[in-house]
Scaffold this active site. Structure first.
Site, short mmCIF file in Angstrom:
data_model
loop_
_atom_site.label_atom_id
_atom_site.label_comp_id
_atom_site.label_asym_id
_atom_site.label_seq_id
_atom_site.Cartn_x
_atom_site.Cartn_y
_atom_site.Cartn_z
N SER A 5 0.85 -1.20 0.00
CA SER A 5 0.00 0.00 0.00
C SER A 5 0.88 1.24 0.00
O SER A 5 2.03 1.19 0.45
CB SER A 5 -0.88 0.01 1.25
N TYR A 52 -1.96 -0.27 10.71
CA TYR A 52 -2.09 -0.72 9.32
C TYR A 52 -0.84 -0.32 8.52
O TYR A 52 -0.28 -1.14 7.78
CB TYR A 52 -3.34 -0.10 8.68
#
Length: 266
Positions: A146, A159
């Site tokens: 990501s 995250y």
């Protein structure tokens, strides 16, 4: 739908394949003539997808239930895959999830869960294919990370930490496997229009604030499948967000100051 001729007759394994990006990758691989192994927790969705893909593209499609948080189950599932399909040409480590929460509020269960699936599950799956790919001196491991793994923002501390871990693991793995002719690619997309945010941000405010800037899973899947069995180091989307990540690496204090208002939109 553009085809990748290198995939014809090859076998692609996709984790987190029951929906979202994984489902789109499956359709595009099958359209290119690849046979598929689909892994996810939801067996019913997997079987439905496998049936649709097989009928539409006339390829073999094997749906197998796998919960990546149950690390002890992963070796047996991959042994089963090898017994049934003999070899794996591409592994797409797509499964993962996030919970947006300030560091003071994040629960131990969420920390453990995100690392268990996003990092440990990915690593264990990868470990299971390395020796098979080494024996054949070919293969491609694609890890979905990501942009959050490059530029951490408020309310995504854990995250982002998992995606930083994925990038670190991927970069090391790439160097280890280069001598064996195995490609390793990190995919770093920005926010995508998937059910990821149903869990990460139940309020819906973040998705609303992104508006037209949110990525489509179709576009990301297309870029990933186009790069399969090519020696691509990274795929970064969208370009403007990746430029911000590069700028952050060079001038972190400046980016944090200028981007403060935008970063707190979650």
């Amino acid at each position: 739908m553009r085809k990748n001729e290198r995939l014809k007759g090859k076998t692609v394994v996709i984790t987190g394949a029951s929906g979202g990006l994984g489902e789109q990758i499956a359709h595009r691989c099958a359209a290119s003539g690849a046979n598929l192994v689909l892994l996810a927790r939801n067996q019913k969705k997997l079987e439905q997808l496998a049936e649709n893909v097989s009928e539409k593209y006339s390829v073999d499609c094997l749906p197998l239930q796998l919960d990546l948080s149950r690390h002890e189950d992963i070796p047996a599932v991959f042994r089963d895959i090898i017994e049934r399909v003999e070899y794996i040409d591409v592994l797409v480590n797509n499964a993962g999830y996030g919970v947006f929460s300030e560091a003071k509020d994040v629960t131990a269960a969420d920390v453990k869960g995100m690392f268990s699936v996003n990092v440990v599950g990915l690593i264990v799956c990868t470990k299971e294919v390395i020796n098979y790919m080494r024996q054949r001196k070919s293969g491609h491991i694609i890890n979905i990370s990501s942009q959050a793994g490059k530029l951490a923002t408020p309310k995504s501390s854990v995250y982002s930490a998992t995606k930083h871990a994925v990038l670190g693991y991927t970069n090391s793995l790439r160097m280890e496997l280069a001598k064996d002719g195995i490609f390793v690619t990190a995919v770093n997309p920005g926010p995508m229009a998937t059910n990821f945010f149903d869990r990460a941000d139940p309020s819906g405010n973040y998705v609303k604030s992104l508006g037209r800037y949110i990525l489509s899973t179709e576009k990301v899947a297309e870029k990933i499948v186009e790069a399969m069995l090519m020696n691509r180091r990274e795929i970064n989307l969208p370009g403007w967000m990746n430029a911000g990540s590069i700028l952050y690496t060079l001038f972190p204090r400046l980016v944090e100051r200028l981007g403060k208002k935008a970063f707190f939109k979650k």
